[in-house]
Motif scaffolding. Structure first.
Motif, PDB file in Angstrom:
ATOM      1  N   LYS A  22       0.840  -1.211   0.000  1.00 10.78           N
ATOM      2  CA  LYS A  22       0.000   0.000   0.000  1.00 10.78           C
ATOM      3  C   LYS A  22       0.863   1.243   0.000  1.00 10.78           C
ATOM      4  N   SER A  23       1.862   1.269   0.891  1.00 12.56           N
ATOM      5  CA  SER A  23       2.698   2.465   1.040  1.00 12.56           C
ATOM      6  C   SER A  23       3.436   2.785  -0.254  1.00 12.56           C
ATOM      7  N   ILE A  24       3.934   1.741  -0.916  1.00 11.45           N
ATOM      8  CA  ILE A  24       4.679   1.987  -2.161  1.00 11.45           C
ATOM      9  C   ILE A  24       3.717   2.317  -3.297  1.00 11.45           C
ATOM     10  N   ASN A  26       0.787   3.841  -3.378  1.00  8.39           N
ATOM     11  CA  ASN A  26       0.290   5.227  -3.415  1.00  8.39           C
ATOM     12  C   ASN A  26       1.411   6.242  -3.621  1.00  8.39           C
ATOM     13  N   ARG A  27       2.602   5.955  -3.107  1.00 11.44           N
ATOM     14  CA  ARG A  27       3.717   6.874  -3.364  1.00 11.44           C
ATOM     15  C   ARG A  27       4.100   6.858  -4.841  1.00 11.44           C
ATOM     16  N   VAL A  28       4.185   5.649  -5.423  1.00 11.02           N
ATOM     17  CA  VAL A  28       4.601   5.559  -6.824  1.00 11.02           C
ATOM     18  C   VAL A  28       3.572   6.223  -7.732  1.00 11.02           C
ATOM     19  N   GLY A  96      -4.717   7.409   4.715  1.00 11.47           N
ATOM     20  CA  GLY A  96      -3.683   8.369   5.128  1.00 11.47           C
ATOM     21  C   GLY A  96      -2.663   8.609   4.028  1.00 11.47           C
ATOM     22  N   THR A  97      -2.325   7.540   3.281  1.00  6.69           N
ATOM     23  CA  THR A  97      -1.296   7.669   2.237  1.00  6.69           C
ATOM     24  C   THR A  97      -1.813   8.414   1.010  1.00  6.69           C
ATOM     25  N   ALA A  98      -3.114   8.697   0.969  1.00  5.69           N
ATOM     26  CA  ALA A  98      -3.642   9.590  -0.072  1.00  5.69           C
ATOM     27  C   ALA A  98      -3.835  10.991   0.514  1.00  5.69           C
ATOM     28  N   SER A 168       6.021  13.861  15.811  1.00  7.43           N
ATOM     29  CA  SER A 168       5.734  12.961  16.926  1.00  7.43           C
ATOM     30  C   SER A 168       4.444  12.159  16.787  1.00  7.43           C
ATOM     31  N   ILE A 169       3.601  12.508  15.793  1.00  7.75           N
ATOM     32  CA  ILE A 169       2.323  11.799  15.657  1.00  7.75           C
ATOM     33  C   ILE A 169       2.304  10.893  14.425  1.00  7.75           C
ATOM     34  N   SER A 170       2.828  11.405  13.315  1.00  6.33           N
ATOM     35  CA  SER A 170       2.797  10.618  12.086  1.00  6.33           C
ATOM     36  C   SER A 170       3.962  11.001  11.187  1.00  6.33           C
ATOM     37  N   SER A 171       4.608   9.997  10.613  1.00 12.39           N
ATOM     38  CA  SER A 171       5.685  10.269   9.648  1.00 12.39           C
ATOM     39  C   SER A 171       5.118  10.694   8.306  1.00 12.39           C
ATOM     40  N   GLN A 172       3.828  10.444   8.080  1.00 11.28           N
ATOM     41  CA  GLN A 172       3.240  10.767   6.774  1.00 11.28           C
ATOM     42  C   GLN A 172       3.275  12.268   6.494  1.00 11.28           C
ATOM     43  N   ILE A 311       7.531  -0.130  13.568  1.00 12.82           N
ATOM     44  CA  ILE A 311       6.636  -0.983  12.749  1.00 12.82           C
ATOM     45  C   ILE A 311       5.228  -1.044  13.362  1.00 12.82           C
ATOM     46  N   PRO A 312       4.575   0.114  13.476  1.00 11.89           N
ATOM     47  CA  PRO A 312       3.297   0.138  14.204  1.00 11.89           C
ATOM     48  C   PRO A 312       2.218  -0.749  13.580  1.00 11.89           C
ATOM     49  N   ASP A 313       2.208  -0.897  12.261  1.00 11.78           N
ATOM     50  CA  ASP A 313       1.128  -1.672  11.630  1.00 11.78           C
ATOM     51  C   ASP A 313       1.298  -3.164  11.906  1.00 11.78           C
ATOM     52  N   ALA A 314       2.494  -3.671  11.643  1.00 13.78           N
ATOM     53  CA  ALA A 314       2.740  -5.100  11.859  1.00 13.78           C
ATOM     54  C   ALA A 314       2.693  -5.450  13.343  1.00 13.78           C
ATOM     55  N   TYR A 335       2.166   4.845  20.750  1.00  8.15           N
ATOM     56  CA  TYR A 335       1.154   5.851  21.063  1.00  8.15           C
ATOM     57  C   TYR A 335       0.266   6.140  19.856  1.00  8.15           C
ATOM     58  N   ASN A 336       0.906   6.185  18.665  1.00  4.84           N
ATOM     59  CA  ASN A 336       0.089   6.626  17.524  1.00  4.84           C
ATOM     60  C   ASN A 336      -0.891   5.569  17.013  1.00  4.84           C
ATOM     61  N   TRP A 337      -0.940   4.399  17.650  1.00  7.83           N
ATOM     62  CA  TRP A 337      -2.053   3.465  17.401  1.00  7.83           C
ATOM     63  C   TRP A 337      -3.392   4.185  17.668  1.00  7.83           C
ATOM     64  N   VAL A 339      -4.394   7.091  16.860  1.00 10.98           N
ATOM     65  CA  VAL A 339      -4.906   8.016  15.825  1.00 10.98           C
ATOM     66  C   VAL A 339      -4.929   7.357  14.448  1.00 10.98           C
ATOM     67  N   LYS A 340      -5.030   6.051  14.425  1.00 11.99           N
ATOM     68  CA  LYS A 340      -5.083   5.371  13.134  1.00 11.99           C
ATOM     69  C   LYS A 340      -6.543   5.022  12.794  1.00 11.99           C
ATOM     70  N   GLU A 341      -6.794   3.889  12.140  1.00 13.57           N
ATOM     71  CA  GLU A 341      -8.151   3.602  11.661  1.00 13.57           C
ATOM     72  C   GLU A 341      -9.187   3.651  12.780  1.00 13.57           C
TER      73      GLU A 341
HETATM   74  O1  LIG Z   1       3.862   6.391   5.090  1.00 13.35           O
HETATM   75  C1  LIG Z   1       3.185   5.349   5.084  1.00 13.35           C
HETATM   76  O2  LIG Z   1       2.986   4.689   4.037  1.00 13.35           O
HETATM   77  C2  LIG Z   1       2.607   4.873   6.350  1.00 13.35           C
HETATM   78  C3  LIG Z   1       3.108   5.321   7.541  1.00 13.35           C
HETATM   79  C4  LIG Z   1       2.625   4.819   8.856  1.00 13.35           C
HETATM   80  O3  LIG Z   1       1.855   5.843   9.438  1.00 13.35           O
HETATM   81  P1  LIG Z   1       2.414   6.859  10.576  1.00 13.35           P
HETATM   82  O4  LIG Z   1       3.628   7.518  10.060  1.00 13.35           O
HETATM   83  O5  LIG Z   1       1.254   7.770  10.751  1.00 13.35           O
HETATM   84  O6  LIG Z   1       2.707   5.998  11.783  1.00 13.35           O
HETATM   85  C5  LIG Z   1       1.779   3.560   8.720  1.00 13.35           C
HETATM   86  O7  LIG Z   1       1.102   3.297   9.919  1.00 13.35           O
HETATM   87  C6  LIG Z   1       0.787   3.683   7.581  1.00 13.35           C
HETATM   88  O8  LIG Z   1       0.000   2.534   7.452  1.00 13.35           O
HETATM   89  C7  LIG Z   1       1.497   3.884   6.269  1.00 13.35           C
END
Ligand SMILES: O=C(O)C1=C[C@@H](OP(=O)(O)O)[C@@H](O)[C@H](O)C1
Ligand SMILES: C=C(OP(=O)(O)O)C(=O)O
Length: 425
Positions: A22-24, A26-28, A96-98, A168-172, A311-314, A335-337, A339-341
């Motif tokens: 998914k991450s790759i 939407n980025r690609v 989130g990745t969109a 501190s909340i999301s790398s996105q 690796i919050p998702d896995a 912690y950021n679990w 603010v996810k789905e």
């Molecule tokens: O950049 C990405 O593709 C993602 C970053 C992560 O989010 P956070 O950076 O909000 O933890 C991850 O949980 C999400 O499923 C996908």
């Protein structure tokens, strides 16, 4: 409401060809749209999150052709930012990745766009990203609650320079700013405030940008320096790696009760979630790494105590695997679990208690002590694909498990339960 009951399985065995990451994906798609030239993508993920990105690109005038059940996509790059001055509304579901990368790309484009989504998207913070973009001159309004979507973006030429962003909340949020930085009129320096979470996702972003011809200077995840006035160049072909987060369910199932090989990722994969296999190994499973596969075989599992910020998702899969381990398991620094789905810490604690586990739910951790005997339960999934998928591990319990709303896996893995059931022996 639809439910799915998984009866006890005695074991699992087989090979799984993973759907694309998914991450790759939407980025690609986004980089290919912004790049000069045509990009031929294969093993693209076909799921809701990707549909939202594709629909947004269509509305923004990007042309692409899908084939082979949408696993292939040829994108004609725009050779720069979007141009669509007429007002548009883009619905981005809960992707989130969109939402995050498009917010940045649109803020820098000649557009007038409203970004909407599912109700949960309106509870997922985006303020740190908007604050960073406003330092570049972006014109973004919150349409409901300050700090959250929906957003109205009146895109315009942004400035460049030195900005800071809260990590501190999301790398996105950082991913989003990094992706537009080379297209700005001058060089950028991005300083990170607070501890950057989910760092390996930044590695994915930087690896992909590099394949599209843009290098970023990463100063220890504290500061990033990017030259301005660049253009992304299509790499031509792109094979999307298998989804390492989706792999976690199969690898965990093997660790609990069998032997499974997943293909499409291997020891050189760019996704941080491949490190999930290390956690299984630390619990006692046998792991083998190839260039294009990871395989896991069962063994006696023991509980472990680890930091899973990377690796919050896995890590969610560790929480249910822990039910089959000896002794307690501690999943720290997630912690950021919340603010996810859904609020994943609370949802996980609630549902694990239903099967008899003893749970300690902290602000940013969960401690799982397995019950002597697992009880049957109907598991609520909170419209969270990962809740549904990781609770499929309960199929190894004598009583089986019932999963509510199993179709919520369509966010990233619509065929999950068919593939999982096909591995039972
Ligand atoms: O950049 C990405 O593709 C993602 C970053 C992560 O989010 P956070 O950076 O909000 O933890 C991850 O949980 C999400 O499923 C996908
Ligand atoms: C957090 C997730 O998704 P998103 O990309 O919407 O943040 C996830 O897939 O677990």
């Amino acid at each position: 409401m639809k439910t799915l009951t998984l009866n006890k399985i005695n074991g699992v065995q087989g090979t799984v060809h993973l759907p694309g990451s998914k991450s790759i994906s939407n980025r690609v798609l986004l980089l290919a749209a912004l790049a000069q030239g045509e990009t031929q993508i294969s093993n693209l993920l076909h799921s809701d999150d990707i549909e939202h990105m594709l629909n947004a690109l269509t509305a923004l005038g990007v042309s692409y052709q899908l084939s082979d059940c949408k696993s292939k996509c040829v994108v004609q790059g725009l050779g720069g930012l979007f141009k669509h001055p007429a007002p548009l509304e883009l619905f981005l579901g809960n992707a989130g990745t969109a939402m995050r990368p498009l917010t940045a790309a649109l803020a820098a484009s000649n557009v007038d766009v409203t970004l909407t989504g599912e109700p949960r998207m309106y509870e997922r913070p985006i303020g740190h990203l908007v604050d960073a973009l406003r330092q570049l001159g972006a014109d973004i309004d919150y349409l409901q609650q300050d700090g959250f979507p929906p957003l109205r973006i009146r895109g315009k030429a942004l400035q460049a320079g030195r900005i800071s962003i809260d990590g501190s909340i999301s790398s996105q949020f950082l991913t989003a700013v990094l992706m537009i930085a080379p297209l700005l009129p001058a060089d950028s320096e991005i300083d990170i405030i607070g501890d950057l979470v989910s760092k390996p996702y930044i590695d994915i972003t930087l690896a992909l940008m590099s394949r599209f011809g843009v290098e970023v200077e990463n100063q220890n995840y504290q500061r990033f320096v990017i030259r301005g006035q660049q253009q992304y160049q299509s790499p031509g072909h792109w094979l999307v790696e298998g989804d390492a987060s989706s792999a976690s369910y199969f690898l965990a199932a093997a660790a609990i009760g069998g032997s499974i090989k997943v293909t499409g990722i291997g020891k050189h994969a760019v996704q941080g979630d491949i490190r999930f296999a290390d956690a299984l190994e630390a619990m006692g499973a046998t792991v083998e790494w190839g260039d294009d596969y990871i395989s896991v075989t069962r063994n006696q599992l023991n509980g472990i105590d680890r930091d899973y910020n990377a690796i919050p998702d896995a890590a969610m899969t560790i929480a249910t695997t822990a039910l089959f381990a000896k002794g307690p398991t501690l999943i720290r620094n997630v912690y950021n679990w919340r603010v996810k789905e859904t609020d994943r810490l609370h949802a996980m604690a609630t549902e694990l208690r239903k099967v008899g586990a003893e749970i300690e739910e902290g602000d940013d951790y969960i401690k799982v002590t397995p019950p002597a005997v697992i009880q049957h339960a109907s598991i609520a999934t909170y419209n969270d694909h990962r809740m549904a998928m990781c609770f499929s591990m309960l199929a190894f319990a004598d009583c089986g498990v019932t999963i509510e709303d199993p179709d919520c896996t369509r966010k990233t893995f619509p065929q999950y339960f068919e593939v999982f059931s096909g591995l039972a022996i």
